[in-house]
Structures are given as C-alpha cells and as structure tokens.
Scaffold this active site. Structure first.
Site, short mmCIF file in Angstrom:
data_model
loop_
_atom_site.label_atom_id
_atom_site.label_comp_id
_atom_site.label_asym_id
_atom_site.label_seq_id
_atom_site.Cartn_x
_atom_site.Cartn_y
_atom_site.Cartn_z
N ASP A 196 9.80 65.33 -29.61
CA ASP A 196 10.21 63.93 -29.45
C ASP A 196 10.48 63.34 -30.84
O ASP A 196 9.55 63.15 -31.62
CB ASP A 196 9.09 63.14 -28.75
CG ASP A 196 9.48 61.69 -28.52
OD1 ASP A 196 10.57 61.26 -28.99
OD2 ASP A 196 8.70 60.98 -27.87
N CYS B 275 14.14 62.22 -20.02
CA CYS B 275 13.09 61.95 -21.00
C CYS B 275 12.53 60.56 -20.70
O CYS B 275 12.60 60.10 -19.56
CB CYS B 275 13.64 62.08 -22.43
SG CYS B 275 14.98 60.94 -22.83
N ARG C 22 16.24 62.29 -26.51
CA ARG C 22 16.19 63.70 -26.11
C ARG C 22 17.13 64.03 -24.97
O ARG C 22 17.87 65.03 -25.05
CB ARG C 22 14.75 64.07 -25.72
CG ARG C 22 13.79 64.06 -26.89
CD ARG C 22 12.35 64.07 -26.42
NE ARG C 22 11.98 62.79 -25.80
CZ ARG C 22 10.82 62.53 -25.21
NH1 ARG C 22 9.91 63.48 -25.15
NH2 ARG C 22 10.57 61.35 -24.71
P1 4NP Z 1 13.62 59.42 -25.63
O1 4NP Z 1 12.93 58.71 -26.89
O2 4NP Z 1 12.61 59.34 -24.49
O3 4NP Z 1 13.83 60.80 -26.11
O4 4NP Z 1 14.89 58.67 -25.34
C1 4NP Z 1 12.29 57.48 -26.81
C2 4NP Z 1 13.05 56.34 -26.61
C3 4NP Z 1 12.43 55.11 -26.56
C4 4NP Z 1 11.06 55.04 -26.69
C5 4NP Z 1 10.30 56.19 -26.88
C6 4NP Z 1 10.93 57.41 -26.94
N1 4NP Z 1 10.44 53.77 -26.67
O5 4NP Z 1 9.21 53.71 -26.80
O6 4NP Z 1 11.15 52.75 -26.49
#
Ligand code: 4NP
Length: 154
Positions: free
Chosen positions: A125, A10, A16
């Site tokens: 998300d 992700c 995720r």
């Molecule tokens: P992930 O979620 O990609 O599912 O781990 C996110 C984690 C961090 C961020 C965005 C989505 N961020 O903008 O820091």
C-alpha cells in the site's frame, strides 16, 4: 464462453486498484485476450475522483494513461457483473466478503494468490509512502496481471 470480467478492489480506488486495472488491461491487450476490467474501493472516500497523482505518474512511466479513471465504491451488484473479484489486501477481502450476496458465483480472492510464491500476501500500500512505493505496487500488480492473463488464455 463469454469474456471474463475482472474487478480489482482496494480501499480508496485511487492508488492500488487503478494500477492493477491498468496493468491487467495492458497485459490483456498485448496478449489479445478479450476481457472486461474495472476497479473499485471498499470505502467511498474518493468516489468520482481521478487516481492519486502519484499513481497517474507511475502508470505514465509505463506508457499508460489512467487520468480518466474515476473512483467508485464496490457494491453487492458487482458480484453478478464480474466473474473474478480480486482484493489487493486482506482488509479489503474481508470488506468484500461482508457485502457479497449469499451464493454468488464470482471468484473472490486476494490478487497475489494467483502468483506462485506470493500466495496470501497483500500488494504493497503506497498511500502513506513516497513515489518509490508506487513502483513496488506496480511491479506486484504487473506480475499478477501477467499471471492472470496467461491463466485466462490457457
Ligand atoms: P488505495 O489507497 O486504497 O490503494 O486507493 C488509499 C487511498 C485512500 C486512503 C487510503 C489508502 N485514505 O485513507 O483516504
């Protein structure tokens, strides 16, 4: 044949993809499938960090402890270490395509492409939402994990 090695990717590797890794590990263990699993982010925002507390709590609701997972960034070398690389959404699939070495042999695709009726869809998300969003993410990655395990066992 050597064991399949699956990488779930992700953006941050804190919401995720750790849940996808955990769901796959649990399904593989339950089915007696020998497989390697890991997760990574296309971004380097959370390298070395544990998963988001909401992701940790969500996995714990299903009896899985992911508090020891640590964030890392996907790299070109992953395309030789893993047989299957699954992006959780389209932007991360594009990010992986940008770093993929030419001629790599790994299967690269969207995670939900493996689930009949969910092809082309992104996993929800949950980062900017509430904890209910993490349950929706869990439901989707669990379904994909069950499907992958049955496909890999076949
Ligand atoms: P992930 O979620 O990609 O599912 O781990 C996110 C984690 C961090 C961020 C965005 C989505 N961020 O903008 O820091």
């Amino acid at each position: 044949m050597s064991a399949p090695a699956l990488l779930f990717v992700c953006l941050g590797n804190i919401c995720r993809s750790p849940l996808a890794e955990a769901a796959f590990r649990a399904e593989a263990a339950a089915a007696g499938l020998e497989a390697l699993a890991d997760s990574a982010g296309t971004a380097g925002y959370h390298i070395g960090e544990p998963p988001d507390p909401r992701a940790i709590r969500t996995a714990a609701r299903f009896g899985i402890d992911i508090s020891g997972y640590r964030g890392r960034q996907a790299a070109a070398a992953d395309f030789t270490r893993f047989t299957h690389i699954f992006a959780l959404d389209h932007a991360n699939l594009a990010g992986l395509q940008r770093i993929a070495p030419p001629g790599h042999a790994a299967h690269l695709g969207l995670l939900l492409d493996c689930v009949a009726g969910m092809e082309g869809r992104a996993v929800a998300d949950p980062y900017y939402g509430d904890e209910a969003g993490f349950l929706e993410t869990w439901a989707e990655v669990s379904l994909a994990a069950k499907t992958l395990v049955s496909q890999l066992k076949a």
